[in-house]
Design a protein around this motif. Structure first.
Motif, PDB file in Angstrom:
ATOM      1  N   MET A 256       5.354 -24.645 -39.572  1.00 28.17           N
ATOM      2  CA  MET A 256       5.026 -25.565 -40.665  1.00 28.17           C
ATOM      3  C   MET A 256       3.797 -25.091 -41.432  1.00 28.17           C
ATOM      4  O   MET A 256       3.763 -25.138 -42.666  1.00 28.17           O
ATOM      5  N   LEU A 257       2.780 -24.634 -40.705  1.00 21.95           N
ATOM      6  CA  LEU A 257       1.574 -24.160 -41.370  1.00 21.95           C
ATOM      7  C   LEU A 257       1.856 -22.897 -42.184  1.00 21.95           C
ATOM      8  O   LEU A 257       1.274 -22.693 -43.252  1.00 21.95           O
ATOM      9  N   GLY A 258       2.739 -22.045 -41.680  1.00 19.33           N
ATOM     10  CA  GLY A 258       3.106 -20.843 -42.420  1.00 19.33           C
ATOM     11  C   GLY A 258       3.762 -21.196 -43.744  1.00 19.33           C
ATOM     12  O   GLY A 258       3.467 -20.585 -44.781  1.00 19.33           O
ATOM     13  N   LYS A 259       4.658 -22.181 -43.721  1.00 19.26           N
ATOM     14  CA  LYS A 259       5.311 -22.623 -44.943  1.00 19.26           C
ATOM     15  C   LYS A 259       4.315 -23.273 -45.904  1.00 19.26           C
ATOM     16  O   LYS A 259       4.405 -23.088 -47.123  1.00 19.26           O
ATOM     17  N   LEU A 260       3.353 -24.012 -45.343  1.00 13.39           N
ATOM     18  CA  LEU A 260       2.370 -24.695 -46.177  1.00 13.39           C
ATOM     19  C   LEU A 260       1.414 -23.698 -46.835  1.00 13.39           C
ATOM     20  O   LEU A 260       1.231 -23.696 -48.059  1.00 13.39           O
ATOM     21  N   VAL A 261       0.817 -22.832 -46.011  1.00  9.77           N
ATOM     22  CA  VAL A 261      -0.203 -21.899 -46.522  1.00  9.77           C
ATOM     23  C   VAL A 261       0.432 -20.770 -47.322  1.00  9.77           C
ATOM     24  O   VAL A 261      -0.057 -20.412 -48.400  1.00  9.77           O
TER      25      VAL A 261
ATOM     26  N   GLN B  90       5.341 -15.428 -46.046  1.00  8.90           N
ATOM     27  CA  GLN B  90       5.371 -16.677 -45.294  1.00  8.90           C
ATOM     28  C   GLN B  90       5.465 -16.420 -43.795  1.00  8.90           C
ATOM     29  O   GLN B  90       4.788 -17.082 -42.995  1.00  8.90           O
ATOM     30  N   ALA B  91       6.275 -15.429 -43.410  1.00  2.00           N
ATOM     31  CA  ALA B  91       6.399 -15.080 -41.995  1.00  2.00           C
ATOM     32  C   ALA B  91       5.081 -14.530 -41.454  1.00  2.00           C
ATOM     33  O   ALA B  91       4.744 -14.754 -40.283  1.00  2.00           O
ATOM     34  N   MET B  92       4.337 -13.799 -42.296  1.00  5.28           N
ATOM     35  CA  MET B  92       3.032 -13.280 -41.866  1.00  5.28           C
ATOM     36  C   MET B  92       2.097 -14.420 -41.496  1.00  5.28           C
ATOM     37  O   MET B  92       1.429 -14.377 -40.454  1.00  5.28           O
ATOM     38  N   TRP B  93       2.041 -15.447 -42.332  1.00  4.24           N
ATOM     39  CA  TRP B  93       1.166 -16.579 -42.038  1.00  4.24           C
ATOM     40  C   TRP B  93       1.600 -17.282 -40.748  1.00  4.24           C
ATOM     41  O   TRP B  93       0.760 -17.710 -39.950  1.00  4.24           O
TER      42      TRP B  93
END
Length: 338
Positions: free
Chosen positions: A44-49, A81-84
Motif C-alpha cells: 500500500m505504501l509503495g502504491k501511495l508513495v 512503484q515496485a521499488m518503493w
C-alpha cells in the motif's frame, strides 16, 4: 577549555532523541505485526508513495529511462512503484531478521548460490574485499555474512542522528558486522586488511568530480577510487555479490556475480579504472536481473567527468559498440576472432 563545546545544542539533541523515540515505536509496531501484514502495508505504501504522491518521481524516471531505454513510460512506472514497495519491505525485514533468522532457521529464508566458491575465498588467510550495491536488501546480506561465521567491517557514513546511528549499527553488529566511519578510519582499515580481515563496501556511490569515472548503464558515473585501491594495494581477493529477493518477506538469494584475485596469473585488472569498470559491470548485470529492486531513488549520476576521463569513456564505449556490432554480423558458426 569549555567541556560543553563539543556537545550538540540542547534543542538538536532533544529533536534527535525525539526522532529516535518515534523510530523505536515504529520498529516495535512492525515487530509486533506478522510479516504478511508488513508485506501488505509495504504494498500500500509503495502504491501511495510511488504512484499517488509520486515522491521523487522525476529523479526515479530519469534514472530508469537511462538504465532501461527500451521500457515504455508505463513500464517504468510499474518498476518505480515496485521499488518503493521493496524499500518499505526492507525496513520490516530488518526489524524481523534478528528474531526470525538464526543458525537453525536461515535455510528457510536464504539460499546461497556458488556457496563452495564463496566460502573457499572467505576462508583464505588473506585480506578480502566484498563489494555490493544499493540493491534489494543488502543489509540482510551483511547480516547473513556474519551469521555464517565471517565477521566483516563495513565503511559507511555515520548518520546525522547519533541515537539512530547507534541503533542501526547495533543491528548490523548482532552477527559480527562492524562499522567503520567513512572519515578517519584509514588506520583501522590498514590494520584489518593487514591481518587478513574482510572489508565490505558499496561500490555504487557517487564520489565527486575527482573520483574514478566509469560508465554505469552507459552514462559516466563517479566512483570511489579507494574501493579498487583496497584490492590492488593489499592483493586482496575480491568478490562482487548481490542479495536478491526471490519471494515474499525474508526470502532471499545471495549470489556471487564474480570474483578476482590480484595474485592470479594473468590478472587483467591491474589499474584502478580497469578494476572499477569490472565490478561496476558486474553490479550492472546483477541489477538487470531484477531492476525493480535497485535504489533508483538515489542520485548515482552526479557531476561532470574531466575531459581526460570523458575521452577515455567515449573511446571505450565506441570500442564496445564496434565489438558488439561485429559479433552481431559475424556468420553463424564463426567468431569475431575467426
Amino acid at each position: 577549555m569549555n567541556s560543553h563545546a563539543s556537545r550538540p545544542p540542547v534543542t538538536k539533541a532533544a529533536a534527535d532523541y525525539a526522532a529516535y523515540a518515534v523510530l523505536r515505536v515504529v520498529i516495535a509496531v512492525i515487530q509486533a505485526l506478522p510479516l504478511s501484514a508488513c508485506e501488505q502495508a509495504a504494498d500500500m505504501l509503495g502504491k501511495l508513495v510511488g504512484g499517488l504522491l509520486g515522491f521523487r518521481r522525476r529523479l526515479v524516471d530519469e534514472n530508469l529511462t537511462l538504465a532501461l531505454p527500451e521500457a515504455t513510460p508505463a513500464q517504468r512506472r510499474v518498476v518505480a512503484q515496485a521499488m518503493w514497495r521493496h524499500l518499505f519491505l526492507m525496513v520490516a525485514e530488518i526489524a524481523h531478521a534478528p528474531r526470525a533468522v538464526h543458525r537453525t532457521t536461515w535455510r528457510r529464508h536464504c539460499r546461497v548460490r556458488q556457496m563452495r566458491e564463496t566460502v573457499a575465498t572467505l576462508l583464505q588467510d588473506r585480506p578480502k574485499v566484498v563489494i555490493s550495491g544499493h540493491y534489494s536488501n543488502f543489509e540482510f546480506g551483511g547480516f547473513m555474512l556474519g551469521l555464517f561465521g565471517f565477521p566483516s567491517h563495513t565503511v559507511a557514513r555515520s548518520l546525522d542522528n547519533p541515537y539512530v546511528d547507534r541503533f542501526v549499527n547495533d543491528f548490523r553488529g548482532r552477527t559480527g558486522q562492524h562499522m567503520l566511519p567513512k572519515h578517519g578510519s584509514r588506520e583501522a582499515i590498514e590494520t584489518l586488511l593487514s591481518s587478513g580481515g574482510t572489508l565490505t563496501l558499496l561500490g555504487d556511490q557517487a564520489a565527486g568530480d575527482k573520483a574514478c569515472w566509469v560508465n554505469f548503464f552507459g552514462k559516466p558515473a563517479s566512483t570511489h577510487k579507494a574501493v579498487a585501491l583496497f584490492t590492488l594495494g593489499y592483493d586482496a581477493p575480491t568478490l562482487v555479490t548481490a542479495t536478491r529477493r526471490i519471494g515474499g518477506p525474508l526470502q532471499f538469494e545471495i549470489e556471487l556475480a564474480d570474483q578476482v584475485d590480484p595474485l592470479a596469473e594473468g590478472f587483467p585488472y591491474g589499474s584502478v579504472p580497469a578494476l572499477t569498470e569490472w565490478y561496476t559491470g558486474q553490479l550492472e548485470r546483477m541489477i538487470l536481473k531484477a531492476p525493480e529492486q535497485y535504489w533508483w531513488v538515489h542520485r548515482r549520476w552526479k557531476g561532470t567527468p574531466p575531459p581526460r576521463a570523458l575521452k577515455r569513456l567515449s573511446q571505450q564505449a565506441s570500442t564496445q559498440g564496434q565489438a558488439a556490432a561485429t559479433e552481431t554480423t559475424a556468420p553463424q558458426g564463426t567468431t569475431a576472432d575467426a
